[in-house]
Design an enzyme around this catalytic site. Sequence first.
Site, PDB file in Angstrom:
ATOM      1  N   GLU A   9       0.586  -1.219   0.049  1.00 41.58           N
ATOM      2  CA  GLU A   9       0.016  -0.116  -0.049  1.00 41.58           C
ATOM      3  C   GLU A   9       0.818   1.244  -0.003  1.00 41.58           C
ATOM      4  OE1 GLU A   9      -2.541  -0.994  -0.525  1.00 41.58           O
ATOM      5  OE2 GLU A   9      -3.299  -2.982   0.491  1.00 41.58           O
TER       6      GLU A   9
ATOM      7  N   ASP B  66      -4.933  -7.200   2.396  1.00 39.00           N
ATOM      8  CA  ASP B  66      -6.237  -7.122   1.618  1.00 39.00           C
ATOM      9  C   ASP B  66      -7.478  -7.578   2.374  1.00 39.00           C
ATOM     10  OD1 ASP B  66      -4.760  -7.586  -1.080  1.00 39.00           O
ATOM     11  OD2 ASP B  66      -3.664  -8.641   0.017  1.00 39.00           O
TER      12      ASP B  66
ATOM     13  N   ARG C 108       5.509   9.373  -6.067  1.00 39.17           N
ATOM     14  CA  ARG C 108       4.562   9.148  -6.990  1.00 39.17           C
ATOM     15  C   ARG C 108       4.075  10.506  -7.432  1.00 39.17           C
ATOM     16  NH1 ARG C 108      -1.774   6.847  -7.043  1.00 39.17           N
ATOM     17  NH2 ARG C 108      -1.919   8.204  -5.234  1.00 39.17           N
TER      18      ARG C 108
ATOM     19  N   GLY D 266     -12.688   5.803 -17.903  1.00 35.73           N
ATOM     20  CA  GLY D 266     -13.975   6.133 -17.980  1.00 35.73           C
ATOM     21  C   GLY D 266     -14.427   6.392 -19.327  1.00 35.73           C
TER      22      GLY D 266
ATOM     23  N   TRP E 137      -0.558   5.181   0.183  1.00 37.90           N
ATOM     24  CA  TRP E 137      -1.290   5.732  -1.152  1.00 37.90           C
ATOM     25  C   TRP E 137      -3.016   5.554  -1.052  1.00 37.90           C
ATOM     26  CZ3 TRP E 137      -0.521   2.901  -6.690  1.00 37.90           C
ATOM     27  CH2 TRP E 137      -1.137   1.694  -6.272  1.00 37.90           C
TER      28      TRP E 137
ATOM     29  N   ASP F 148      -1.644   0.068 -10.118  1.00 37.92           N
ATOM     30  CA  ASP F 148      -1.899  -1.390  -9.782  1.00 37.92           C
ATOM     31  C   ASP F 148      -2.058  -1.912 -11.214  1.00 37.92           C
ATOM     32  OD1 ASP F 148      -2.227  -1.553  -7.070  1.00 37.92           O
ATOM     33  OD2 ASP F 148      -4.439  -1.217  -7.140  1.00 37.92           O
TER      34      ASP F 148
END
Length: 527
Positions: free
Chosen positions: A189, A466, A241, A258, A407, A353
């Site tokens: 994470e 998770d 990042r 999208g 994040w 991811d």
Amino acid sequence: MALGYLALVLHAHLPFVRHPESDYVLEEEWLYEAITETYIPILRVFRDLKKDGVEFKITMSLTPTLVSMLKDELLQHRYDQYLQKLEQLILKEVISNQNNGHLKYLAEYYEQEFAQIRQIWNESERDLVSAFKTFQDSNNLDIVTCGATHGYLPLMKMYPNAVKAQIEVACDHYHDNFGQFPKGIWLPECAYYQGLEDILASAGLRYFITDGHGLIHGNPVPRFGTYAPIFTPRGVAVFGRDSESSQQVWSSEIGYPGDPVYREFYKDLGWEADYEYIKPYIMPNGQRKNVGIKYYKITDRTCSLSEKGLYDPYWAKEKAAEHAGNFLFNRIQQVKHLAGVMGREPIVVSPYDAELYGHWWYEGPQFLDFLCRKIWFDQETIVMTTLGEYLQNHPTQQVATPAQSSWGYKGYHEFWLNESNSWIYPHLHKAIEKMTELAQRNPESELELRALNQAGRELLLAQSSDWAFIMHTGTMVDYAVKRTKNHLLRFNRLYEEIKNGDINGDWLLKLEIMDNIFPDFDYQVYR
């Protein structure tokens, strides 16, 4: 001459889900879907780029849990069966849609796609880990590790031996599968706390990634923000990042995935087809599920599923090319501006991811393919680099200590510690204390040694971030709760049996078969 660097980072991770005790568990399909929609399509992109002479550079984590599942013979066999069912279903779809022009076109498209998936699966001899390793060997991939079971490290920082176990087990597992020790790590994470770098340095790790605010709020404040790494006082490098490039892909409002022409994730044949027709391809108990064949496009994010239009792979591919061009244009402008301000070459770190590319955003692998080609052929302002390669070429950086960060939502630890999941941590912490106690033992028999090692495996599996994540998102909560409880119950029973000198060998063997991760695990890592 290039003015700066782009470092794409893909985090390939799934929790360890393997149920040999059952013929069918829905959650095992997380892996099969990811193989079909993400891992093999990305491998196909890499192969095509190499064939065409495009020297791409990408950093990619393959987490220990994912590697373990990809190498597992039972799961490989079950994926064979999963893919075979997909092939059977799409053949039926081709036949049944012969007189329906657009659906016939889509069914034939999927038939070709699944045939290519099958071809790569067979050519790889079902070993995708080795397939990815070939691109590390050719210096196109920089494969990094992660926490052993993706445990959320800041929430166990009061137990340094538990953090050390997550890191050292991961490094040893990496060595077993890649023939060398890892140089970099994707922190689970991206969660960092001050002092973690000491454990990373002791394990021989050279660099990790944080969210941007982990660098921006560092001490002292890094001169170049997120556009150059820093070195911690222990010498471990930290990359931050880049929010601008991340937003272009991740944002639910302006992100590429999208777009109306892209494939709609939530409208699947498993829910749309006639029940008797689709029944052989859904769950054995007759419940519907996604089968991976989707005929509709997003159309409009505000419309209902019943209002979606039919998908067209041709126009979706064209849009992926357009978006790759837009992404590159923006990176070029960004790098030109930063190079002028900084007086040196910036590095733009864009982590995602991996499962976004293909599984959630079906056209994502095509986007990567177009982007790598455009960078190679169409411009000279930026070059792709891996994090490891960048450090080799830029060994001098500012020394600073990053700030606590992740994040996740709001950037810290709230997503993994809140009213939905806080109940798990007292139990996890107590189990760490018990495992630390067990680690001091010198086993008197082979049976006790096996029990000690299995206790360590159960604790690691219980620690997976998770499960807390799923509990908070509200999807598959029952499974996440069950997994956490089951591993803790197994651990506690092993603890009691070891302490009492009364180990049930038959039950232990069942655990070793079910939870067979890290076969060379050594319980003494908790000392």
